[in-house]
Design a protein around this motif. Sequence first.
Motif, PDB file in Angstrom:
ATOM      1  N   LYS A   1       0.823  -1.231   0.000  1.00 43.21           N
ATOM      2  CA  LYS A   1       0.000   0.000   0.000  1.00 43.21           C
ATOM      3  C   LYS A   1       0.850   1.272   0.000  1.00 43.21           C
ATOM      4  N   ASP A   2       2.103   1.142   0.401  1.00 43.34           N
ATOM      5  CA  ASP A   2       2.985   2.311   0.442  1.00 43.34           C
ATOM      6  C   ASP A   2       3.763   2.534  -0.852  1.00 43.34           C
ATOM      7  N   MET A   3       3.572   1.664  -1.805  1.00 40.19           N
ATOM      8  CA  MET A   3       4.317   1.809  -3.059  1.00 40.19           C
ATOM      9  C   MET A   3       3.701   2.914  -3.911  1.00 40.19           C
ATOM     10  N   SER A   4       4.555   3.539  -4.701  1.00 41.33           N
ATOM     11  CA  SER A   4       4.045   4.603  -5.561  1.00 41.33           C
ATOM     12  C   SER A   4       4.694   4.477  -6.932  1.00 41.33           C
ATOM     13  N   PRO A   5       4.063   5.045  -7.932  1.00 43.47           N
ATOM     14  CA  PRO A   5       4.596   4.952  -9.304  1.00 43.47           C
ATOM     15  C   PRO A   5       6.011   5.486  -9.439  1.00 43.47           C
ATOM     16  N   LYS A   6       6.415   6.311  -8.486  1.00 45.13           N
ATOM     17  CA  LYS A   6       7.749   6.915  -8.611  1.00 45.13           C
ATOM     18  C   LYS A   6       8.848   6.121  -7.911  1.00 45.13           C
ATOM     19  N   MET A   7       8.450   5.046  -7.232  1.00 44.02           N
ATOM     20  CA  MET A   7       9.446   4.278  -6.486  1.00 44.02           C
ATOM     21  C   MET A   7      10.536   3.736  -7.416  1.00 44.02           C
ATOM     22  N   GLN A   8      11.726   3.653  -6.859  1.00 42.40           N
ATOM     23  CA  GLN A   8      12.843   3.065  -7.586  1.00 42.40           C
ATOM     24  C   GLN A   8      13.272   1.806  -6.854  1.00 42.40           C
ATOM     25  N   SER A   9      13.259   0.689  -7.539  1.00 41.55           N
ATOM     26  CA  SER A   9      13.708  -0.542  -6.894  1.00 41.55           C
ATOM     27  C   SER A   9      14.468  -1.364  -7.917  1.00 41.55           C
ATOM     28  N   PRO A  10      15.603  -1.912  -7.508  1.00 40.25           N
ATOM     29  CA  PRO A  10      16.355  -2.742  -8.448  1.00 40.25           C
ATOM     30  C   PRO A  10      15.599  -4.036  -8.752  1.00 40.25           C
ATOM     31  N   MET A  11      14.657  -4.377  -7.895  1.00 37.14           N
ATOM     32  CA  MET A  11      13.973  -5.671  -7.968  1.00 37.14           C
ATOM     33  C   MET A  11      12.898  -5.661  -9.039  1.00 37.14           C
ATOM     34  N   ALA A  12      11.990  -4.678  -8.942  1.00 40.09           N
ATOM     35  CA  ALA A  12      10.841  -4.656  -9.850  1.00 40.09           C
ATOM     36  C   ALA A  12      10.239  -3.268  -9.800  1.00 40.09           C
ATOM     37  N   ASN A  13       9.555  -2.894 -10.877  1.00 42.83           N
ATOM     38  CA  ASN A  13       8.953  -1.562 -10.900  1.00 42.83           C
ATOM     39  C   ASN A  13       7.518  -1.587 -10.345  1.00 42.83           C
ATOM     40  N   TYR A  14       6.958  -0.425 -10.194  1.00 42.59           N
ATOM     41  CA  TYR A  14       5.596  -0.265  -9.676  1.00 42.59           C
ATOM     42  C   TYR A  14       4.584  -1.064 -10.504  1.00 42.59           C
TER      43      TYR A  14
END
Lengths: 265, 265, 265, 265
Positions: free
Chosen positions: D159-172
């Motif tokens: 629920k805290d994820m957002s379209p702008k998040m950056q993660s090496p694992m996977a995108n939004y």
Amino acid sequence: MSTHFVRFFSQALAGMGEFYMCLPEKDLPVFLKDNPYYQRGTKTLILLHGYNGGSSDWLYGSQMQDYAMKYNLAVVTPAGRNSFYLNKKATGYHFQTFIGEELVRFLQNTYGLAMNKEDTFIGGFSMGGFGALHTGFAYPETFGGVMALSSALIIHQLKDMSPKMQSPMANYEYYVDTFGDLSKAEKSDHNPEVLYKRNKRKGIANPRIYMACGTEDFLITPNREMRDFLKKQKADLKYEEGPGMHNWDFWTPQTYKGIEYLLEG
Amino acid sequence: MSTHFVRFFSQALAGMGEFYMCLPEKDLPVFLKDNPYYQRGTKTLILLHGYNGGSSDWLYGSQMQDYAMKYNLAVVTPAGRNSFYLNKKATGYHFQTFIGEELVRFLQNTYGLAMNKEDTFIGGFSMGGFGALHTGFAYPETFGGVMALSSALIIHQLKDMSPKMQSPMANYEYYVDTFGDLSKAEKSDHNPEVLYKRNKRKGIANPRIYMACGTEDFLITPNREMRDFLKKQKADLKYEEGPGMHNWDFWTPQTYKGIEYLLEG
Amino acid sequence: MSTHFVRFFSQALAGMGEFYMCLPEKDLPVFLKDNPYYQRGTKTLILLHGYNGGSSDWLYGSQMQDYAMKYNLAVVTPAGRNSFYLNKKATGYHFQTFIGEELVRFLQNTYGLAMNKEDTFIGGFSMGGFGALHTGFAYPETFGGVMALSSALIIHQLKDMSPKMQSPMANYEYYVDTFGDLSKAEKSDHNPEVLYKRNKRKGIANPRIYMACGTEDFLITPNREMRDFLKKQKADLKYEEGPGMHNWDFWTPQTYKGIEYLLEG
Amino acid sequence: MSTHFVRFFSQALAGMGEFYMCLPEKDLPVFLKDNPYYQRGTKTLILLHGYNGGSSDWLYGSQMQDYAMKYNLAVVTPAGRNSFYLNKKATGYHFQTFIGEELVRFLQNTYGLAMNKEDTFIGGFSMGGFGALHTGFAYPETFGGVMALSSALIIHQLKDMSPKMQSPMANYEYYVDTFGDLSKAEKSDHNPEVLYKRNKRKGIANPRIYMACGTEDFLITPNREMRDFLKKQKADLKYEEGPGMHNWDFWTPQTYKGIEYLLEG
């Protein structure tokens, strides 16, 4: 449809035997049934490869899936190495037993396939055609039909081999290793004719037979001789010849014809 | 990381030889390089299986991927059937040649692996431990290191075998088939000691050796004898013993130790 | 001949991509050569499967080995799931990149295959025919030829789909998931025509094209429309029609024709 | 012992689902018995892989054969891609159904395995640990036990994820694609806790649970939270912690412990 690559421990091989298999079901049944393949009338066709080959020859070379789907067949392609599908004396080299007993039992126990003679066929090309005839006659209560294409029926030539022979195919030691005493091979249980006649004498029904060979095949002569032997024995035989050599261009269409003949039976 | 199941036509086997392989790269390089494995210092470890086994033994039984990833190793597990990785006279049963020449050449030509002695190791357990020692000594310019676990060093026992022996493992014919004249095996090129001493005499450097055997293993005695032979020869040997039997509980941790020893070299 | 089943880590898939491969060499060369396939002129043909299929479709359904051996081709059959060989936005669903970049790079780096446009072809049937055209036009400097059989050229139909549609094949969500905004798909880079025209405009040579479709195929109309588009664009196109449906009876003989056409080029 | 690589057509995946399997029998029985695995008390353990992984992860990374042989278990390792073993709306992305229904039914129908809850377990690491808990709770009448190692219990973080998040694992987009509306995931059937509580409320016995996580694992916090949740629910839970990270060094020994715990049940 499902595809399988299976290895199982074989006493006859003192190691892992292997096969590919293509099962024809389109989907899983909703309700559990014991031995689903048996109950829905799926028949089994074991296909043997030739000399120099392996378990994936029918897979890479022909249209295994189509045979399975068109004819509701479990198509099973075991590895037989260069054994001519015979038993040797040494531990671990019992390919006749592996194919004709262990593999069939594994198919029965694991999948409910090959449960009776009428539903169980064996075929092959080249060394595998020899193997199909030999194994079919060695286990006449297991196999209802044999499809032998361009069969390497070399059993009568063995007695003329000598240690000094030169062949690009295999050396003298290979033939002795595979067939035992070459002077006696013709009269031994390695000769499919010996097995055929014994079954007949004992009143055991031999399998129906489909044979085919290309007229340009280097094995055409022994195939005609086998045809003549089987005709003389009044075997349930269909024999086909036609233009063709020792390759898949001949075997693939012949496999369709052979399957259709055996399924009519 | 990539995983491979490969079959290729082998002259030595007169048929398809096979291996599994685990390659350690994490991703593909962006720019093309010839022989990428060679250039990045990936070393090669061929792992041989035991009697009754096959090419997938190391795969199903141990942690192949971890060996590849932890140590930047191409881990290659070929099938050797029950051959003891020796050559027989008959066409198609030349496993020494298959492993020591054809497989290595295939790895070189296809992947740029095993390009020189320093980067190329061979290991195995049981029959595969015998095979690792024998193949390593038969091709001392190909293999820089040997890892032999619980090795089936039965060569000195062969001369006492007789046609009447009873063994659950294999019959007399199997041993003759595999080793030839049993009275002469000890003195023949089938004996790794014969090969080791010949290399030494010729001034060819034998590979470094890691040996291990469990103290509860039924093969502990011939392993100690081999240790003594190699020590006497002043071989570059590390020999380990410890509690353990003839199974993966012993082989898996020993494989880590063996790899680390060989890589230090 | 060698056969390969390979999985390698793909960034585009965020997991293991896979392919089967049949390499045509009859034996290993005696002397080491870098990139042996490249040096001996082995060309590469990537073959894509259809919707509902997988990496082994060409293996079980057709005669992969024969294509490899007759034409000195590395035949490579990757898995594309039901992706239409397109890139989605979500991490791990970038099949266009997987096939057109990562797989090609793996073949180059690992085997020295697919080293230049003239030697690299892509083909497929149904969804794989779409994929062959799309991937070929997306990477016109990688692929010199495209073979598209019974291609699922559904791009112009997408805009008419609605959330209430009923199809036994796939639901509305699937199409949105695969192609993005359906009202815009026709104009997007998911449309092979868009890519084709852009290449032309930029002066980049599009690949030669072999297309075929059976006259009884439910996809005959969009195939004819694509033919008309390509003719209008003066593409280097050979287009074949003939009696046939959407199955291997049509695809297997057409694959021989397509390969021969592309190799003439 | 037998090893299997099987692909079968899955409605839930609209394509081929696949698994590896290791069956523990040492040899074939002499006399035919229906459903031999069922009759001899062979239990079934389905093992799920993690994110970025595939069906062969347990094969290459751990000791699958040993689990099968030591505990008389059919060990089955299906491919789940990066699905978190959940159902999406789009056709062909129903991994929950594939594992919990179709795979189980295939094992029942084809091999007579997984015939009742007491004999059927599901385990996994990381994303596969999540999948084991979720699938076990989604099918409480199919699975008697769950083994969840280093589980990727990320459901409360979505629920805290957002379209702008950056993660090496996977995108939004990946998370939305996998879990649907991220603001609602916690309350949806994608949350194992929701399923657990619903079963309890309905009086359906949830499976026994073995959980373990390394104290150095980046997932230790959500694992402890799940432990607390399950304890509060008075679940039949064994929870283990110990030094360890997110890798096979932790998972392999924990798998032995987990199997032993589940088999005691």
